[in-house]
Design an enzyme around this catalytic site. Structure first.
Site: not given
Length: 350
Positions: A40, A43
Site C-alpha cells: 500500500t 502505491h
C-alpha cells in the site's frame, strides 16, 4: 516531529517536520519505534490510480508499526485492565464505525465504513501517531519492536490460514511474498503435513523454504503436479491459500486441489480474471475471500503463537530482510520495490 508525508498529488514522499499530534477523547499517543513497509505504501509513493482515489494530501502515511504509549487521552480506561503509559503496542490499522450492522454484530473486520491509518487518516511513518484506544494491541515482552511492527501483515497471513483446520493436511500456497512466507510458517506451526509454496522469484522461494515450506516451487521451471508426485500425494491438496493475485496461480489451485478442498484468497488481482466455475462446482470447492484481520480474534492467535514458541518467532523474523533508518526512506522504498526482499523495516527510534 519528523514525519514521512505525501505532500501533494504526485509521486514521491517528503520527510519533514510537522507539529506533534495530541490525543483527543478515546485516543492514545504512541511513540513509533519500528515501522514496516507495505505494498500500500508503494502505491502511495508512486501515486497510481488507486492511491489517487483513496488518499487526500497532505497526509502522513504508514500503518504497520510498533511503539510505546506516551500519552492517554480523555475517556480511555486506565489501570490494571486498561492502557498505561510505557506499554509496548502494535495497532490494528482499520478504524471502524461501530454503528453499521457488521460492527454491531461483532464483525468489525467487515465494517462497511472502514477507514485506514496511513491512508484515510494520519499514519505511523513519524515520531508520534495518535490512534483510537480501541485499536491498540498491548504486546507481551516476548514480542520485540521488530516483530511487533509486522503484526499487520502477519495478521493477514493468520486470518487467511485460520479459515480452515490444517493439522495433517496438505497445503498449497501460491505467492511467496512476505505474507505467503508467513502463511507457510503458520501452516507448519499448525501441524500441516506438506506445505508447498509457489512463485517465480528464487529469492522469495528461498525465504519460503526458510519459513518452513516443505517444497518451494518455481512454477516457471516445473509444475505443481510434478511436486505432488514427488511427495507421494495421490489426490491433491486439501487446503489452498492464494496470496499472489495472479490469475495463473488460481488456475494452478483449481487444477491441483482434491474434491472438497477449501480455498482462501487474499492476493488482490490487478484486473478481473476468469475462473473455471464448472470445476469449482463439480469439485465442490469452498472459496473464501479474506481481507485484513478478524478483529480481534486474529490478534489473540498471533500473540499466543508468537509468545509460546521461539522457533515460530524466529521463522517469522526470517521474513524481515532489510532494515533502514527513517532518514533513509528512499533506500527503503527502493528495496521494497525490487521484489528481491521480504519485509522492509524502518527504525524511527533514533
Amino acid at each position: 516531529m519528523r514525519a514521512l508525508v505525501k505532500a501533494e498529488a504526485a509521486p514521491g514522499l517528503v520527510l519533514k517536520d510537522i507539529p506533534e499530534p495530541n490525543p483527543g477523547p478515546g485516543e492514545v499517543k504512541i511513540r513509533v519505534l519500528r515501522a514496516g513497509l507495505c505494498g500500500t505504501d508503494l502505491h502511495i509513493y508512486n501515486w497510481d490510480d488507486w492511491a489517487a482515489s483513496m488518499l487526500k494530501p497532505p497526509l502522513t502515511i504508514g500503518h504497520e508499526f510498533y511503539g510505546e504509549i506516551v500519552e492517554i487521552g480523555p475517556d480511555v480506561a486506565e489501570g490494571d485492565d486498561g492502557l498505561k503509559v510505557g506499554m509496548g503496542v502494535s495497532v490494528e490499522g482499520h478504524v471502524v464505525c461501530g454503528r453499521c450492522r457488521n460492527c454491531r454484530a461483532g464483525r468489525r473486520h467487515m465494517c462497511i465504513r472502514t477507514n485506514s491509518i496511513g491512508v484515510n487518516r494520519d499514519g505511523a511513518f513519524a515520531d508520534y501517531v495518535v490512534v483510537p484506544a480501541t485499536n491498540v494491541w498491548v504486546q507481551p515482552p516476548a514480542i520485540d519492536p521488530e516483530l511487533g511492527a509486522i503484526f499487520d501483515p502477519l495478521g493477514n497471513a493468520f486470518h487467511t490460514a485460520l479459515q480452515t483446520p490444517m493439522i495433517g493436511e496438505d497445503i498449497l500456497i501460491t505467492g511467496a511474498g512476505p505474507i505467503g512466507c508467513m502463511a507457510a510458517a503458520i501452516a507448519k506451526h499448525a501441524g500441516a503435513r506438506n506445505v508447498v509454496v509457489t512463485d517465480v522469484a528464487e529469492f522469495r522461494l528461498d525465504l519460503a523454504r526458510k519459513a518452513g515450506a516443505t517444497v518451494a516451487v518455481n512454477v516457471a521451471e516445473r509444475s505443481v503436479r510434478d511436486v505432488q508426485n514427488e511427495l507421494g500425494m495421490r489426490e491433491g491438496f486439501d487446503v489452498a491459500m492464494e496470496m499472489s493475485g495472479v490469475p495463473s496461480a488460481m488456475a494452478d489451485i483449481l487444477d491441483n486441489c482434491t474434491h472438497g478442498a477449501r480455498i482462501a484468497m487474499l492476493g488482490l488481482p490487478k484486473d478481473p480474471f476468469p475462473i473455471d466455475w464448472g470445476k469449482v462446482i463439480t469439485h465442490m470447492f469452498t472459496i473464501k475471500g479474506v481481507y485484513g484481520r478478524d478483529m480481534f480474534d486474529t490478534w489473540y492467535h498471533m500473540t499466543f503463537c508468537m509468545e509460546s514458541s521461539e522457533s515460530f518467532r524466529e521463522a517469522i523474523r526470517g521474513v524481515i530482510t532489510h532494515r533502514f533508518a527513517a532518514e533513509d526512506f528512499e533506500e527503503a522504498f527502493a528495496a521494497a520495490a525490487t521484489g528481491t526482499c521480504g519485509k522492509v523495516i524502518m527504525d524511527w527510534s533514533k
